[in-house]
Design a protein around this motif. Structure first.
Motif, PDB file in Angstrom:
ATOM      1  N   ASN A  14     -10.366   6.828  -5.786  1.00 34.93           N
ATOM      2  CA  ASN A  14     -11.872   7.726  -5.108  1.00 34.93           C
ATOM      3  C   ASN A  14     -11.342   8.070  -3.983  1.00 34.93           C
ATOM      4  OD1 ASN A  14     -13.892   8.821  -5.120  1.00 34.93           O
ATOM      5  ND2 ASN A  14     -15.406   7.469  -3.954  1.00 34.93           N
ATOM      6  N   LEU A  15     -12.165  10.040  -4.688  1.00 33.14           N
ATOM      7  CA  LEU A  15     -11.534  10.995  -2.935  1.00 33.14           C
ATOM      8  C   LEU A  15     -12.750  10.733  -2.147  1.00 33.14           C
ATOM      9  CD1 LEU A  15      -9.954  14.419  -4.696  1.00 33.14           C
ATOM     10  CD2 LEU A  15      -8.734  12.442  -3.834  1.00 33.14           C
ATOM     11  N   GLY A  16     -13.421  10.031  -2.206  1.00 32.55           N
ATOM     12  CA  GLY A  16     -14.290  10.088  -0.976  1.00 32.55           C
ATOM     13  C   GLY A  16     -14.762   8.750   0.087  1.00 32.55           C
ATOM     14  N   SER A  17     -14.026   7.426  -0.799  1.00 27.66           N
ATOM     15  CA  SER A  17     -13.627   6.519   0.371  1.00 27.66           C
ATOM     16  C   SER A  17     -13.018   6.618   1.311  1.00 27.66           C
ATOM     17  CB  SER A  17     -13.601   5.576  -0.952  1.00 27.66           C
ATOM     18  OG  SER A  17     -12.292   5.561  -1.219  1.00 27.66           O
ATOM     19  N   THR A  18     -13.307   5.507   1.972  1.00 21.56           N
ATOM     20  CA  THR A  18     -12.601   5.735   4.011  1.00 21.56           C
ATOM     21  C   THR A  18     -10.390   5.669   3.059  1.00 21.56           C
ATOM     22  OG1 THR A  18     -12.909   3.827   4.222  1.00 21.56           O
ATOM     23  CG2 THR A  18     -14.027   6.173   4.518  1.00 21.56           C
ATOM     24  N   ILE A  19     -10.613   5.685   4.355  1.00 21.65           N
ATOM     25  CA  ILE A  19      -8.372   5.206   4.838  1.00 21.65           C
ATOM     26  C   ILE A  19      -8.773   3.705   4.056  1.00 21.65           C
ATOM     27  CG2 ILE A  19      -6.574   5.922   5.356  1.00 21.65           C
ATOM     28  CD1 ILE A  19      -6.825   8.112   3.336  1.00 21.65           C
ATOM     29  N   ARG A  20      -9.682   3.469   5.139  1.00 21.03           N
ATOM     30  CA  ARG A  20      -9.702   2.050   4.974  1.00 21.03           C
ATOM     31  C   ARG A  20      -9.247   1.031   4.199  1.00 21.03           C
ATOM     32  NH1 ARG A  20     -11.322   0.009   9.572  1.00 21.03           N
ATOM     33  NH2 ARG A  20     -12.327   1.541  11.291  1.00 21.03           N
ATOM     34  N   ASN A  21     -10.233   1.741   3.174  1.00 18.03           N
ATOM     35  CA  ASN A  21     -10.047   0.503   1.660  1.00 18.03           C
ATOM     36  C   ASN A  21      -9.283   0.717   0.953  1.00 18.03           C
ATOM     37  OD1 ASN A  21     -13.163  -0.072   1.793  1.00 18.03           O
ATOM     38  ND2 ASN A  21     -14.071   1.392   1.396  1.00 18.03           N
ATOM     39  N   MET A  22      -8.056   1.461   1.648  1.00 20.33           N
ATOM     40  CA  MET A  22      -6.770   1.757   0.503  1.00 20.33           C
ATOM     41  C   MET A  22      -5.302   1.149   0.389  1.00 20.33           C
ATOM     42  SD  MET A  22      -7.192   5.389   0.292  1.00 20.33           S
ATOM     43  CE  MET A  22      -8.631   6.583  -0.560  1.00 20.33           C
ATOM     44  N   SER A  23      -5.080   0.311  -0.203  1.00 17.90           N
ATOM     45  CA  SER A  23      -3.587  -0.062   0.090  1.00 17.90           C
ATOM     46  C   SER A  23      -2.919   0.782   0.635  1.00 17.90           C
ATOM     47  CB  SER A  23      -2.793  -0.451  -1.346  1.00 17.90           C
ATOM     48  OG  SER A  23      -2.208   1.286  -2.227  1.00 17.90           O
ATOM     49  N   GLY A  24      -1.935   0.021   1.560  1.00 21.20           N
ATOM     50  CA  GLY A  24      -0.659   0.585   2.066  1.00 21.20           C
ATOM     51  C   GLY A  24       0.096   2.176   1.534  1.00 21.20           C
ATOM     52  N   GLY A  25       0.655   1.564  -0.073  1.00 17.11           N
ATOM     53  CA  GLY A  25       1.026   2.830  -0.710  1.00 17.11           C
ATOM     54  C   GLY A  25       0.065   3.758  -0.700  1.00 17.11           C
ATOM     55  N   GLN A  26      -0.845   4.223  -0.983  1.00 18.02           N
ATOM     56  CA  GLN A  26      -1.629   4.681  -1.216  1.00 18.02           C
ATOM     57  C   GLN A  26      -2.168   5.796  -0.079  1.00 18.02           C
ATOM     58  OE1 GLN A  26      -4.804   2.829  -2.741  1.00 18.02           O
ATOM     59  NE2 GLN A  26      -5.238   3.159  -4.480  1.00 18.02           N
ATOM     60  N   ARG A  27      -2.159   4.891   0.591  1.00 19.98           N
ATOM     61  CA  ARG A  27      -1.790   5.689   1.986  1.00 19.98           C
ATOM     62  C   ARG A  27      -0.689   5.736   2.665  1.00 19.98           C
ATOM     63  NH1 ARG A  27      -5.407   2.637   6.206  1.00 19.98           N
ATOM     64  NH2 ARG A  27      -4.235   2.852   7.883  1.00 19.98           N
ATOM     65  N   GLN A  28       0.356   5.419   1.943  1.00 18.93           N
ATOM     66  CA  GLN A  28       1.275   6.354   2.556  1.00 18.93           C
ATOM     67  C   GLN A  28       1.312   6.774   1.584  1.00 18.93           C
ATOM     68  OE1 GLN A  28       3.672   5.010   4.630  1.00 18.93           O
ATOM     69  NE2 GLN A  28       5.327   6.482   4.210  1.00 18.93           N
ATOM     70  N   CYS A  29       1.047   7.602   0.562  1.00 20.98           N
ATOM     71  CA  CYS A  29       0.661   8.721  -0.465  1.00 20.98           C
ATOM     72  C   CYS A  29      -0.292   9.904  -0.080  1.00 20.98           C
ATOM     73  CB  CYS A  29       0.436   8.394  -1.877  1.00 20.98           C
ATOM     74  SG  CYS A  29       1.230   7.403  -2.477  1.00 20.98           S
ATOM     75  N   VAL A  30      -1.223   9.344   0.476  1.00 24.18           N
ATOM     76  CA  VAL A  30      -2.213  10.453   1.065  1.00 24.18           C
ATOM     77  C   VAL A  30      -1.288  10.991   2.235  1.00 24.18           C
ATOM     78  CG1 VAL A  30      -3.633  10.932   2.250  1.00 24.18           C
ATOM     79  CG2 VAL A  30      -4.346   9.069   0.681  1.00 24.18           C
ATOM     80  N   ALA A  31      -0.347  10.667   3.163  1.00 23.98           N
ATOM     81  CA  ALA A  31       0.294  10.796   4.687  1.00 23.98           C
ATOM     82  C   ALA A  31       1.364  11.761   3.510  1.00 23.98           C
ATOM     83  CB  ALA A  31       1.060   9.741   5.291  1.00 23.98           C
ATOM     84  N   ILE A  32       2.135  11.315   3.115  1.00 25.72           N
ATOM     85  CA  ILE A  32       3.348  12.089   2.424  1.00 25.72           C
ATOM     86  C   ILE A  32       2.493  13.721   1.905  1.00 25.72           C
ATOM     87  CG2 ILE A  32       4.791  12.185   0.766  1.00 25.72           C
ATOM     88  CD1 ILE A  32       5.258   9.733   0.750  1.00 25.72           C
ATOM     89  N   ALA A  33       1.199  13.066   0.670  1.00 25.46           N
ATOM     90  CA  ALA A  33       0.377  14.692   0.103  1.00 25.46           C
ATOM     91  C   ALA A  33       0.162  15.825   1.551  1.00 25.46           C
ATOM     92  CB  ALA A  33      -0.931  14.071  -0.471  1.00 25.46           C
ATOM     93  N   ARG A  34       0.201  15.005   2.271  1.00 26.75           N
ATOM     94  CA  ARG A  34      -0.613  15.931   3.511  1.00 26.75           C
ATOM     95  C   ARG A  34       0.433  16.569   4.430  1.00 26.75           C
ATOM     96  NH1 ARG A  34      -3.716  13.577   9.044  1.00 26.75           N
ATOM     97  NH2 ARG A  34      -1.270  12.553   9.025  1.00 26.75           N
ATOM     98  N   THR A  35       1.844  16.075   4.831  1.00 22.31           N
ATOM     99  CA  THR A  35       3.536  16.386   4.730  1.00 22.31           C
ATOM    100  C   THR A  35       3.706  17.624   4.154  1.00 22.31           C
ATOM    101  OG1 THR A  35       3.863  14.488   5.864  1.00 22.31           O
ATOM    102  CG2 THR A  35       5.597  16.297   5.737  1.00 22.31           C
ATOM    103  N   ALA A  36       3.976  17.317   2.078  1.00 17.98           N
ATOM    104  CA  ALA A  36       4.355  18.184   1.398  1.00 17.98           C
ATOM    105  C   ALA A  36       2.777  18.948   1.416  1.00 17.98           C
ATOM    106  CB  ALA A  36       4.197  17.149   0.144  1.00 17.98           C
ATOM    107  N   THR A  37       2.075  19.379   1.236  1.00 14.73           N
ATOM    108  CA  THR A  37       0.864  20.501   1.306  1.00 14.73           C
ATOM    109  C   THR A  37       1.551  21.224   2.020  1.00 14.73           C
ATOM    110  OG1 THR A  37      -0.523  19.116   0.352  1.00 14.73           O
ATOM    111  CG2 THR A  37      -1.304  20.728   1.164  1.00 14.73           C
TER     112      THR A  37
END
Lengths: 256, 358
Positions: free
Chosen positions: A140-163
């Protein structure tokens, strides 16, 4: 000359009496993917911190994109076009995915200076597109990062970098804390970057991953670059030998 | 079907669970507290707390009590709005009450009439200079200027000297109170112009409070300003690395908090038709309590204006509930202290539960 994206000469960093990085000469060509390997404390992260402006080097020179640079902070490095994913992810836990992806470069609907109205829909759509492009799945894009697993957080960080990556991407152990499926996702992102011709420096302990993804392997040992190996001309055993110090390479060859 | 299955490894994700906003809990608490007072009222003094029990008025609710509840929280509520955005961005502001005192004194001295009952106004501060009967815009601008200055000093100290917000605003709390006393050597200031007295007349404080609440709700939710407040309060280092000018934003946040304290001061002195150096004492703590009761986390990054408004209503209900039960005013203060500490304990619990969930 213009073929070289990043070049360091005699890059050195001392923490008090500790010589964490000594006389590192490194080159990265356009479109090239290079892995940095080495034991814990070999100077890999220190090297990256000097390039990305997180720390100021003790001595040595750095050229980026044809110009000699001395970044005063990570922001300067980013403005110059270096995007990095660090081990500590630099995400805001209480914000949702689009807000983290666009942190510091939000899309604006109506400009009112600091009180500008955010283009929430635009950022959400761009986030969906970015996550689709990098094959990252988030419940869920609308939920905060706090509620996500380590992998999902990593994916967000990498998606940011790649974008937002413009000229150089650095990833410091991007898959260290990830499961099998998540690791595969991150590796797919890296392959996409390779296809797009974006240069990348990857710090990793994972031998299979490194041989899978990069063109060249640079080995650090005790703060020094001890080997510079083309992937085709080496193998896992060889690299391990350099990491443990069982084998050493002529430094003149390393500078190539 | 409430359940949707997608995500990494086919994660099951229940939309209905995650979307319950925290403000709902605060609203439930408000309803429960009102119900408790209603029950206690029926049992102890045989009267209803919020419902109308008189025959000569034709309404369902006891409108007088409703008005008192919202009127008495609206002025501190204005401060609480400012403090909410400060706390969300990871800071604290202890100076608001004293800034109210200083601003009320200074603004009021520019809002006085020349003649009282045919004689020159004995309380006029600037009678000799002839600064009397000024248009209402003058005391308003002067007052807002005072609040802005206090906030600018707070924000600059915190952002650029890197001293903890607690210390910087504690200093301002003492200094501003000193200014309030020094301005007239402790004398109260009375007899404002009719136009100035109009600002806080009747239900005007409630209107101003709610208008500001709506404005700041929109600001925090839909603008760059709000996004940065949450980002800085959530992870200051990440915000800085992302290119947000954290220092400049902090100055802005504290300046706005100062401006809102000034608005509260203008409304309060206008409503009371007088300004005294002791005005606003402890208002900052009441305001912080309203915010924390409303779910604003003292560690920053979480909370909302809706929560703070609900928190202020809980605060008002409890205070007027005590009056309704005919309990002594001394008990009110003791309970107020307990509410403030209790709200913070609640915040700590919430955070511990959150971190244990991973």
């Amino acid at each position: 000359m213009s073929d070289i994206v990043l070049k360091t000469e005699g890059l050195t960093k001392h923490y008090g009496g500790v010589h964490a990085l000594v006389d590192a000469n490194f080159e990265l060509r356009r479109g090239e993917h290079v892995a940095i390997m080495g034991d814990n404390g070999a100077g890999k992260s220190t090297f990256v911190r000097q390039i990305t402006g997180v720390e100021r080097r003790t001595s040595g020179k750095v050229w980026f994109d044809g110009q000699e640079v001395d970044f005063a902070g990570p922001l300067h490095a980013r403005e110059a076009g270096i995007e990095a994913v660090f081990q500590n992810l630099a995400l805001a836990d209480d914000l949702d995915v689009p807000s983290n992806l666009f942190l510091g470069r939000e899309k604006i609907l109506f400009n009112l200076g600091p009180f500008s109205i955010l283009d929430r829909k635009g950022m959400r759509q761009a986030t969906e597109a970015a996550l689709k492009r990098t094959a990252v799945k988030i419940p869920n894009l609308g939920s905060t990062i706090r509620n996500m697993s380590g992998g999902q957080r990593q994916c967000v960080a990498i998606a940011r970098t790649a974008t937002f990556a413009s000229k150089l991407i650095i990833m410091d152990e991007p898959t260290a804390a990830l499961g099998v499926q998540e690791t595969a996702q991150v590796e797919n992102i890296v392959r996409t970057l390779k296809d797009n011709g974006e240069p990348l420096i990857l710090i990793s302990h994972n031998m299979r991953q490194v041989f899978d993804l990069v063109d060249r392997i640079v080995v650090f040992r005790r703060g020094r670059i001890v080997a510079n190996l083309r992937k085709e001309e080496t193998d896992g055993q060889d690299v391990v030998a350099y990491i443990t110090g069982a084998k050493t390479q002529n430094m003149a060859a390393a500078a190539l | 079907m409430a359940q949707t299955t997608f995500g990494v490894g086919g994660l099951t994700y229940d939309h209905s669970k995650r979307h319950m906003p925290q403000e709902l809990n605060v609203l439930i608490a408000l309803v429960l507290i009102i119900a408790a007072f209603e029950l206690l009222g029926r049992i102890l003094i045989g009267d209803s707390f919020l419902l109308n029990t008189r025959d000569n008025v034709d309404t369902i609710f006891n409108q007088a009590r409703l008005q008192i509840i919202i009127l008495q929280v609206s002025i501190v509520g204005i401060i609480a709005i400012g403090i909410t955005q400060v706390i969300i961005s990871g800071g604290i502001d202890l100076s608001a009450g004293s800034v109210v005192g200083a601003t009320a004194m200074i603004a009021m001295s520019f809002a006085q009439v020349a003649m009282v009952n045919g004689n020159p106004n004995p309380k006029a501060v600037f009678l000799e200079q002839g600064w009397v009967d000024l248009p209402v815009i003058v005391p308003v601008i002067v007052g807002l200027g005072c609040g802005l200055l206090a906030g600018l000093i707070n924000g600059s100290l915190i952002a650029y000297t890197k001293i903890p917000p607690f210390i910087a605003t504690l200093g301002m709390m003492v200094t501003a109170r000193g200014v309030a006393k020094w301005w007239t050597k402790g004398e109260p200031i009375s007899f404002p112009t009719e136009s100035f007295a109009g600002i806080g007349k009747g239900l005007m404080p409630v209107v101003i409070f709610l208008a500001l609440a709506v404005l700041f709700h929109l600001m925090l939710k839909y603008t760059l300003y709000g996004k940065r407040c949450y980002a800085i309060g959530s992870n200051e280092e990440a915000a800085r690395m992302s290119g947000i000018n954290v220092e400049r934003h902090k100055v802005l946040v504290y300046s706005i908090a100062g401006l809102l304290a000034a608005v509260a001061a203008i409304v309060l002195s206008s409503k009371n038709l007088t300004a005294q150096a002791g005005m606003g004492v402890m208002y900052e703590l009441d305001a912080i309590a309203m915010a924390v009761i409303g779910g604003v986390s003292l560690s920053g990054g979480r909370g909302s204006i809706i929560g703070t408004v609900l928190g202020s209503l809980i605060f008002g209900v409890i205070i007027s509930g005590f009056t309704f039960l005919k309990l002594d005013a001394y008990y009110q203060e003791m309970v107020k202290g307990a509410i403030i500490v209790g709200a913070v304990v609640l915040d700590v619990w919430r955070q511990r539960r959150r971190s244990s969930r991973g």
